[in-house]
Enzyme design. Structure first.
Site, PDB file in Angstrom:
ATOM      1  CB  SER B 233      -0.905  -0.031   1.230  1.00  0.00           C
ATOM      2  OG  SER B 233      -1.893   0.952   1.142  1.00  0.00           O
ATOM      3  CD  GLN B 255      -0.357   3.760   2.973  1.00  0.00           C
ATOM      4  OE1 GLN B 255      -1.497   4.197   2.915  1.00  0.00           O
ATOM      5  NE2 GLN B 255      -0.082   2.493   2.733  1.00  0.00           N
ATOM      6  CG  HIS B 258      -1.588  -0.104   5.876  1.00  0.00           C
ATOM      7  ND1 HIS B 258      -2.625  -0.909   6.252  1.00  0.00           N
ATOM      8  CD2 HIS B 258      -2.159   1.031   5.416  1.00  0.00           C
ATOM      9  CE1 HIS B 258      -3.775  -0.301   6.027  1.00  0.00           C
ATOM     10  NE2 HIS B 258      -3.523   0.880   5.523  1.00  0.00           N
ATOM     11  CD  GLU B 322      -3.250   1.614  -2.275  1.00  0.00           C
ATOM     12  OE1 GLU B 322      -2.157   1.704  -1.658  1.00  0.00           O
ATOM     13  OE2 GLU B 322      -4.135   0.789  -1.972  1.00  0.00           O
ATOM     14  CG  HIS B 323      -4.366   5.620  -0.476  1.00  0.00           C
ATOM     15  ND1 HIS B 323      -3.604   4.514  -0.186  1.00  0.00           N
ATOM     16  CD2 HIS B 323      -5.659   5.239  -0.333  1.00  0.00           C
ATOM     17  CE1 HIS B 323      -4.403   3.497   0.127  1.00  0.00           C
ATOM     18  NE2 HIS B 323      -5.655   3.904   0.042  1.00  0.00           N
ATOM     19  CG  ASP B 356      -7.805   3.604   4.429  1.00  0.00           C
ATOM     20  OD1 ASP B 356      -7.682   3.460   3.203  1.00  0.00           O
ATOM     21  OD2 ASP B 356      -6.889   3.989   5.175  1.00  0.00           O
ATOM     22  CD  GLU B 410     -10.382  -7.108 -42.253  1.00  0.00           C
ATOM     23  OE1 GLU B 410     -10.958  -8.042 -41.683  1.00  0.00           O
ATOM     24  OE2 GLU B 410     -10.035  -6.056 -41.666  1.00  0.00           O
ATOM     25  CG  HIS B 415     -16.755 -12.364 -42.361  1.00  0.00           C
ATOM     26  ND1 HIS B 415     -16.090 -13.562 -42.302  1.00  0.00           N
ATOM     27  CD2 HIS B 415     -16.738 -11.863 -41.092  1.00  0.00           C
ATOM     28  CE1 HIS B 415     -15.680 -13.780 -41.059  1.00  0.00           C
ATOM     29  NE2 HIS B 415     -16.060 -12.763 -40.301  1.00  0.00           N
TER      30      HIS B 415
END
Lengths: 430, 430
Positions: B233, B255, B258, B322-323, B356, B410, B415
């Site tokens: 994190s 933070q 963690h 992330e944050h 959070d 193609e 098709h």
């Protein structure tokens, strides 16, 4: 073609099986190519292009002059067709933009999402028998709408050492200026790692053979995002007595001609349809240039009769086809109960080839049952969403205790303290 | 803590580096566990639970009685807090529902997308020191809103052989009835393959240690979707003179607690902020129960001074945190220029811990720079979109030639024929 009449549910798991596509034996090669490209950059690309494509390439970048020259080499009617397709694809993918809605979850606590383009993306266009300029449109147009800043297109060099003009024309039309003549595992490695010439990207899109697929899987392990896992293309046609057997057969064949490993399934509402569909298949097959490929694909394909409508729908949901044609009465009502499919074609006048080229929907779709968990490529695939929160002093007073209690219960006291300090400060101010 | 004052751009790539998190050495173990779970089912889960968790478990399914009993074991104030958080998370994720907009790309050619829930999803909640009941809310609530039919929650057995009551309470509150006491690689294998007791799912969500991460990567190779790649994190705080050094320090520490591998970066607008932030860090650190962990994380963390605002924003976009806390004047204006971040917290009264737990945004977010290509978990993560097209006879007349020309270019004649047949039929009818 295997015919099954009202198969029991306990036989379904066999009937939805796709041929196993393990690429474990390729993985050591992929790992080696990535390592050498990381070490030697462009030199490694040259080496592998010589080894696998049997061509010596000095400069992988296709020049602006070459791209401009391609316009002269594409017939006017085809250019016009590509322009119409591009316009439809642009219209449909533009409609997918979402506005950010701000939500006040608690008084003073405002939350929302903001979409941002993925800044650098890579597009892989395979070589081989058919020049897939349509895939250029399908991937580059939504990337442009999303606002991706750098769009890097890699495609193997043609036999004559140059890229098919229709691919260059399509790229130029939609504003892609970075085109590199490099294919296979080495192209995916270059996009994942970056070389002196080819820029590193954050996400790689596009189809490819089992080598390209294995390389994309390896890239993903390095943290590069990919569009989705790949497998052979598939079509399932649901048909009842309102369907036209000639159209059903034509649609099945348009899938079958892709390759001998194409998956073709028809789910018919009545035994009466079996004979006319088979007859139409035989008639049409005779005239096809790719008849040999289509015949092989048909040998492995399945023709099921499931008389009960509920059961037909249940079977389709278990199969989770990439392409699903609903040639049944009240097709829209059937659609409402379809849970798993990549792209759906409603009624008798919506052939799969419309979606492959020009209706406006994307043709990069989940195969192999992945429609159970993956969307096809759409505008979202080129963006990511940032969540945002803005909390006022009133908001933190309202929500503070909730956060403190939860943080404490998870034994995260610094998390709690970040709130407590703010609450204290506000108390002291009053 | 490494301090850098106005680092040159050519030093940035070093400053945005995260510690390498290769799990190559774990992969053989993961492969073996998957193989044995495939072979022996529940018996294999029992074996590995004994081996790794040192507990003998007979029945992995947590009974309805046990789930109901948990309610009595959670304190009332915490229950109330969990309910408020659940309500906010529900409000925010409900607002993310998109309506299908039908687009007529060509007269008679109608295209749209329809969202469908992923029918079966798995949620992994790690064990360890803190019972992550908040993650139960973050994953199960959007799954319920999306309409996922089967939600399967796996979490390792506690030391006493039972699951933490707060986890069971949160699961029950949001309507998750399938809870299994199994963790680690064996839990991910069970969710990917299915056993007699644990159902197979199509997509797996949730955090975990490096074993769980390696197992999710392996599951992905088998075709099971996962939420996103994982890493330690991270938090980046942008702060100018309008920021409160106490708050900045508190957020950095929340933070840092963690884990020792947590990434903590502050980007300050002025050298004058360095001393007050460092002082506040020292003061607050002393009182933290997890001070040892936080101290280790801070040792590897970075405190940068970047005086130029443009440069601060450019650095953040390269880091892709992330944050991201924007404790700067005109935070919303800064946000408009943020391209890469998981979740953003605006102003002085929006601590990361709000997101959070309880603001309503999701806390399952892209780490390790993956914010360059991945969104955090949101409602979209639990749905996939089917594209649909409905073409009328008029529509195929309008678009038919375009499709024929492109298919022919193609070299895909079947098709083309699927369109030609329909056009002929319509001609004959008139």
């Amino acid at each position: 073609m295997n015919i099954e009449i009202n198969p029991e549910r306990n036989e379904w798991s066999k009937l939805i099986e796709r041929p196993a596509v393990s690429n474990e034996h390729i993985q050591p090669l992929v790992k080696e190519v990535f390592a050498i490209v990381r070490k030697n950059g462009d030199k490694a690309l040259q080496k592998y292009t010589q080894l696998f494509d049997h061509i010596a390439i000095d400069d992988f970048k296709v020049s602006a002059t070459q791209i401009a020259a391609a316009e002269q080499m594409v017939a006017e009617p085809l250019k016009k067709a590509i322009q119409i397709a591009a316009q439809n694809i642009r219209a449909f993918h533009s409609s997918q933009e979402n506005k950010a809605e701000k939500i006040e979850t608690t008084k003073g606590v405002i939350c929302w999402q903001e979409a941002r383009p993925i800044e650098r993306i890579g597009i892989y266009i395979p070589g081989g028998t058919a020049p897939l300029f349509s895939t250029v449109l399908m991937l580059a147009i939504p990337a442009k709408i999303a606002g991706c800043k750098e769009i890097v297109l890699c495609t193997p060099p043609g036999k004559n050492g140059s890229v098919n003009p229709a691919i260059l024309y399509a790229a130029n039309l939609v504003g892609v200026s970075q085109v590199y003549q490099v294919g296979g595992v080495q192209a995916i490695a270059a996009l994942s790692i970056g070389t002196e010439t080819v820029p590193k990207v954050y996400k790689i899109f596009g189809p490819g053979n089992q080598f390209v697929t294995a390389a994309k899987q390896f890239a993903q392990q390095l943290g590069v995002a990919i569009d989705m896992p790949a497998g052979p293309s598939e079509l399932l046609v649901m048909a009842d007595k309102t369907a036209d057997p000639d159209f059903v057969a034509a649609d099945l064949l348009s899938q079958a001609e892709h390759g001998a490993d194409s998956q073709v399934v028809s789910v018919l509402a009545s035994e009466d349809l079996v004979e006319p569909v088979q007859q139409a298949l035989m008639n049409q097959l005779a005239d096809l240039p790719r008849a040999e490929i289509a015949k092989k694909a048909l040998e492995n394909s399945r023709l099921l009769v499931i008389e009960d409508k509920e059961e037909r729908i249940a079977f389709v949901n278990q199969y989770a086809p990439e392409h699903l044609i609903i040639a049944e009465n009240n097709a829209e009502e059937v659609l409402q109960r379809i849970k798993n499919a990549g792209s759906v074609f409603l009624g008798n006048y919506t052939p799969e080839s419309a979606g492959d080229y020009a209706s406006g929907t994307n043709h990069t779709l989940p195969t192999n049952g992945f429609a159970k968990s993956y969307s096809g490529v759409n505008l979202d695939a080129f963006t990511k969403k940032i969540t945002v929160q803005n909390i006022t002093p009133e908001g933190i007073i309202n929500l503070g205790e909730t956060i403190e209690l939860m943080a404490q219960a998870e034994s995260l006291y610094a998390h709690k303290n970040a709130v407590t300090l703010r609450l204290k400060k506000l108390e002291n101010e009053n």
